[in-house]
Design an enzyme around this catalytic site. Structure first.
Site, PDB file in Angstrom:
ATOM      1  N   ASN A  48       0.830  -1.204   0.000  1.00 33.93           N
ATOM      2  CA  ASN A  48       0.000   0.000   0.000  1.00 33.93           C
ATOM      3  C   ASN A  48       0.871   1.264   0.000  1.00 33.93           C
ATOM      4  OD1 ASN A  48      -2.777  -0.685  -0.045  1.00 33.93           O
ATOM      5  ND2 ASN A  48      -2.656  -1.452   2.049  1.00 33.93           N
ATOM      6  N   CYS A  57      -4.428  -6.838  -4.645  1.00 30.35           N
ATOM      7  CA  CYS A  57      -4.868  -5.633  -5.352  1.00 30.35           C
ATOM      8  C   CYS A  57      -5.366  -6.058  -6.735  1.00 30.35           C
ATOM      9  CB  CYS A  57      -3.713  -4.648  -5.475  1.00 30.35           C
ATOM     10  SG  CYS A  57      -4.202  -3.112  -6.266  1.00 30.35           S
ATOM     11  N   GLY A  58      -6.666  -5.932  -6.955  1.00 33.24           N
ATOM     12  CA  GLY A  58      -7.258  -6.390  -8.215  1.00 33.24           C
ATOM     13  C   GLY A  58      -6.811  -5.557  -9.408  1.00 33.24           C
ATOM     14  N   ASN A 162     -11.104  -1.980   3.797  1.00 34.73           N
ATOM     15  CA  ASN A 162     -11.455  -1.001   2.775  1.00 34.73           C
ATOM     16  C   ASN A 162     -12.957  -0.765   2.899  1.00 34.73           C
ATOM     17  OD1 ASN A 162      -8.776  -1.004   1.268  1.00 34.73           O
ATOM     18  ND2 ASN A 162      -9.293  -3.184   1.379  1.00 34.73           N
ATOM     19  N   GLU A 182      -9.697   3.475   0.876  1.00 33.67           N
ATOM     20  CA  GLU A 182      -8.785   2.331   1.009  1.00 33.67           C
ATOM     21  C   GLU A 182      -7.891   2.423   2.241  1.00 33.67           C
ATOM     22  OE1 GLU A 182      -6.643   0.648  -2.301  1.00 33.67           O
ATOM     23  OE2 GLU A 182      -8.104   1.521  -3.679  1.00 33.67           O
ATOM     24  N   ARG A 183      -7.882   1.342   2.985  1.00 34.42           N
ATOM     25  CA  ARG A 183      -6.928   1.271   4.101  1.00 34.42           C
ATOM     26  C   ARG A 183      -5.520   1.217   3.491  1.00 34.42           C
ATOM     27  NH1 ARG A 183      -6.355  -5.091   6.135  1.00 34.42           N
ATOM     28  NH2 ARG A 183      -5.831  -5.797   4.062  1.00 34.42           N
ATOM     29  N   CYS A 192     -11.067   0.832  -7.251  1.00 36.18           N
ATOM     30  CA  CYS A 192     -10.505  -0.297  -6.504  1.00 36.18           C
ATOM     31  C   CYS A 192     -11.080  -1.593  -7.096  1.00 36.18           C
ATOM     32  CB  CYS A 192     -10.867  -0.152  -5.027  1.00 36.18           C
ATOM     33  SG  CYS A 192     -10.289  -1.535  -4.041  1.00 36.18           S
ATOM     34  N   GLY A 193     -10.201  -2.449  -7.576  1.00 32.34           N
ATOM     35  CA  GLY A 193     -10.646  -3.667  -8.265  1.00 32.34           C
ATOM     36  C   GLY A 193     -11.319  -4.674  -7.347  1.00 32.34           C
ATOM     37  N   THR A 194     -10.646  -5.026  -6.237  1.00 29.05           N
ATOM     38  CA  THR A 194     -11.270  -5.993  -5.325  1.00 29.05           C
ATOM     39  C   THR A 194     -12.512  -5.377  -4.677  1.00 29.05           C
ATOM     40  OG1 THR A 194      -9.682  -5.326  -3.621  1.00 29.05           O
ATOM     41  CG2 THR A 194      -9.188  -7.370  -4.840  1.00 29.05           C
TER      42      THR A 194
END
Ligand SMILES: N[C@@H](CCC[C@H](N)C(=O)O)C(=O)O
Length: 264
Positions: A48, A57-58, A162, A182-183, A192-194
């Site tokens: 991160n 990370c997606g 997140n 996001e954390r 953010c993908g995921t």
């Protein structure tokens, strides 16, 4: 940010690189390592923006596929198959390039029983990274950094989560708009993908609870949700086989925005 490095970076160096005022500026750093496993093209590590190693990370995974192609590690157009296997913190993943140039990554199965329905408006699930999903009526008027930070700390403490804010489309049950706190970045990011995957699954479950018809996600008919985020549109497809969301695929564009040499 995806890097090709010969010596590992320290957390302090990653932190400085990600700083948007005095560094390059990024939500995180991805490192591609050689995989020890036969048949795997690389091993992916994700850090991160705070410099610390984190979970999946997606979008970063999709970027790493484009980067691997750019540095000649993989030739999607001539490989015979447009799909490769890579290792990440949560195990093996398939990823590849689609006709039209988008990149996709497959996300590990999610069991319905592992999705926590906190209440009508709040869900929690793990799609490689932990995600709180809150449904809101007016996304543009939502204080994502403020409420996101509060949920991240008050509900999930040091470990954190997140936090995604999701507005369902009134016209199209297969379209959602999402903003994510996001954390590890400790702020809202552009996409953010995921988080897109978690939001699409939670939206599907919410429709089921509301008993609203949304089309079927069966083992034969994968359901695709369009996820609109400030940074662009992602698509999330999945099937529902019994109690399990399977064949989860995150796809979307990847754009090369910067390159340079880092002197550390
Ligand atoms: N900050 C997250 C992981 C990052 C998720 C990422 N933005 C994505 O695209 O999936 C965490 O620490 O959980």
């Amino acid at each position: 940010m995806t890097s090709r490095i010969s010596t590992p970076l320290t957390s302090g160096q990653r932190l400085r690189m990600c700083n948007r005022k005095t560094g390059i500026g990024a939500d995180g750093v991805l490192v591609l390592q050689q995989s020890e496993l036969p048949g795997f093209t690389f091993k992916l590590l994700y850090y991160n923006a705070d410099g610390q190693e984190s979970s999946l990370c997606g979008n970063g995974s999709r970027c790493s596929l484009a980067f691997a192609e750019q540095i000649g590690l993989v030739d999607f157009d001539h490989a015979g198959s447009h799909v490769i296997k890579f290792e990440a913190c949560d195990g093996s993943h398939l990823g590849g390039k689609m006709a039209g140039g988008q990149y996709f990554v497959d996300i590990r199965d999610v069991r319905i029983s592992d999705v926590k329905r906190i209440d009508e408006m709040n869900y929690f699930l793990n799609t490689g990274s932990p995600h709180h999903v809150r449904f809101v009526e007016h996304l543009t008027q939502t204080d994502v950094p403020g409420i996101g930070k509060e949920i991240r700390w008050k509900t999930y403490g040091k470990e954190g989560s997140n936090v995604n804010f999701v507005q369902m489309s009134l016209q199209n049950p297969r379209q959602i708009s999402v903003r994510t706190f996001e954390r590890g970045v400790e702020d809202e990011t552009l996409a953010c993908g995921t988080g897109a995957v978690a939001s699409a699954i939670a939206a599907y479950l919410r429709h089921q609870y509301d008993k609203k018809p949304i089309g079927c996600a069966s083992s034969q008919d994968p359901m695709t949700t369009q996820v609109l985020m400030e940074g662009g549109t992602l698509e999330v497809a999945f099937k529902l086989q019994g109690n399990i969301f399977s064949d989860i695929r995150l796809r979307g564009p990847v754009r090369h925005v910067f390159e340079g040499n880092i002197v550390v």
